[in-house]
Design an enzyme around this catalytic site. Sequence first.
Site, short mmCIF file in Angstrom:
data_model
loop_
_atom_site.label_atom_id
_atom_site.label_comp_id
_atom_site.label_asym_id
_atom_site.label_seq_id
_atom_site.Cartn_x
_atom_site.Cartn_y
_atom_site.Cartn_z
N ASP A 24 -3.49 4.10 -1.92
CA ASP A 24 -4.49 4.61 -0.81
C ASP A 24 -4.44 6.15 -0.37
O ASP A 24 -3.94 6.50 0.50
CB ASP A 24 -4.42 3.90 0.48
CG ASP A 24 -5.38 3.95 1.51
OD1 ASP A 24 -6.36 4.31 1.14
OD2 ASP A 24 -5.10 3.83 2.60
N LYS B 123 -7.38 8.02 -0.57
CA LYS B 123 -8.66 8.22 -0.14
C LYS B 123 -9.31 9.40 -0.71
O LYS B 123 -9.54 10.46 -0.04
CB LYS B 123 -8.57 8.30 1.31
CG LYS B 123 -8.00 7.25 2.23
CD LYS B 123 -8.25 7.16 3.56
CE LYS B 123 -7.99 5.99 4.22
NZ LYS B 123 -6.47 5.81 4.06
N THR C 65 -11.52 2.74 10.31
CA THR C 65 -11.37 1.80 11.35
C THR C 65 -11.06 2.40 12.81
O THR C 65 -10.85 1.99 13.79
CB THR C 65 -10.42 0.60 10.98
OG1 THR C 65 -9.42 0.89 10.21
CG2 THR C 65 -10.81 -0.45 10.08
N ASP D 58 -13.81 14.16 -3.47
CA ASP D 58 -13.87 15.64 -4.16
C ASP D 58 -15.03 15.51 -5.17
O ASP D 58 -15.64 14.31 -5.07
CB ASP D 58 -12.40 15.78 -4.73
CG ASP D 58 -12.04 17.30 -4.87
OD1 ASP D 58 -12.95 18.14 -5.11
OD2 ASP D 58 -10.96 17.60 -4.82
N LYS E 178 0.77 -1.07 -0.16
CA LYS E 178 0.21 -0.02 0.12
C LYS E 178 1.01 1.19 0.11
O LYS E 178 1.79 1.31 0.90
CB LYS E 178 -0.90 -0.04 1.38
CG LYS E 178 -1.99 1.09 1.09
CD LYS E 178 -2.53 1.23 2.61
CE LYS E 178 -1.84 2.29 3.09
NZ LYS E 178 -2.46 3.28 4.10
N ARG F 189 1.62 -0.83 11.10
CA ARG F 189 2.59 -0.95 12.16
C ARG F 189 2.96 -2.17 12.88
O ARG F 189 4.11 -2.41 13.25
CB ARG F 189 2.02 0.17 13.22
CG ARG F 189 2.03 1.62 13.02
CD ARG F 189 1.22 2.54 13.83
NE ARG F 189 -0.01 2.39 13.25
CZ ARG F 189 -1.18 3.25 13.78
NH1 ARG F 189 -0.87 4.19 14.81
NH2 ARG F 189 -2.31 2.92 13.31
O1 C5P Z 1 -0.56 0.94 11.14
P1 C5P Z 1 -1.70 0.33 10.68
O2 C5P Z 1 -2.02 -1.13 10.68
O3 C5P Z 1 -2.78 1.06 11.46
O4 C5P Z 1 -2.23 0.75 9.08
C1 C5P Z 1 -3.23 0.57 8.35
C2 C5P Z 1 -3.10 1.41 7.17
O5 C5P Z 1 -4.39 1.41 6.59
C3 C5P Z 1 -2.95 2.82 7.38
O6 C5P Z 1 -2.07 3.22 6.24
C4 C5P Z 1 -4.17 3.35 7.09
O7 C5P Z 1 -4.22 4.84 6.54
C5 C5P Z 1 -4.80 2.69 6.16
N1 C5P Z 1 -6.36 2.51 6.35
C6 C5P Z 1 -7.22 2.45 7.50
N2 C5P Z 1 -8.32 2.74 7.63
C7 C5P Z 1 -8.99 2.69 6.38
C8 C5P Z 1 -8.28 2.60 5.14
C9 C5P Z 1 -6.98 2.71 4.98
O8 C5P Z 1 -6.32 2.20 8.60
N3 C5P Z 1 -10.34 2.55 6.45
#
Ligand code: C5P
Length: 225
Positions: free
Chosen positions: A60, A62, A115, A65, A33, A205
């Site tokens: 990603d 997002k 989330t 617009d 991603k 992470r």
């Molecule tokens: O570090 P972590 O596992 O929380 O990363 C989740 C990744 O997924 C982040 O890059 C975040 O921007 C992305 N994401 C998210 N929720 C969404 C869409 C993408 O956490 N609905």
Amino acid sequence: MQKTELIAALDTDSLKSAGHLIDKLEGSVKFFKVGSVLFTAAGPAAVDLVHKRGGRVFLDLKFHDIPNTVKGAVKHAEAMGVYSVSLHLSGGGEMLKACADLEKRPKLWGITVLTSFDEYGLFRAGFRGGIDKTVKNLAALGLANGADGVVCSPLEAWRLRNIHGAKIKLITPGIRPEARGDDQKRAVTPAAAREAGADFIVVGRPITAAPDPAVAAAAILKELK
Ligand code: C5P
């Protein structure tokens, strides 16, 4: 049960650190991603980097617009050769349809409710229906207007799978092999996401901040089997 693919989030702020992460994950992870942090820091070179290493990109950014602007951005994403892009479904059906109608385009993955939201956070942001109902409504709007998949928490994924069956691809971030107590409020384990019917899990992470990202990714892949 369908296969669940791992998408590793390259949430780093330079091409160099993204390259190091890919080095560690190459061979085991196919999807990466590229999100707003790396893309703002490094631009389309980040996408090229993944492609040169043989990976596929979920861009990603997002998008949210007016239809014409998002359509333009999706066209450029197609020119970069990415596999999929994300758009906020709250941008509306017209925005999505403008992109879905493009002759050539990446897969369109619609964000339902981030989330990082819990019920109170969503309420304070002005949405009154609650998480489950908002996710359900936005997913239906997405499907009606050409989305290829929707992004949600595994906590809602199983319900969308029951409603829409195989018509919908489910992409679930908020994955935590172990509790971390961070900004992801609706987090679950990789195995629970698989059981909920996720086609893709997005993990940042737990891999990027692990002492050994390769070991962390291998453990997640094992849980997905
Ligand atoms: O570090 P972590 O596992 O929380 O990363 C989740 C990744 O997924 C982040 O890059 C975040 O921007 C992305 N994401 C998210 N929720 C969404 C869409 C993408 O956490 N609905």
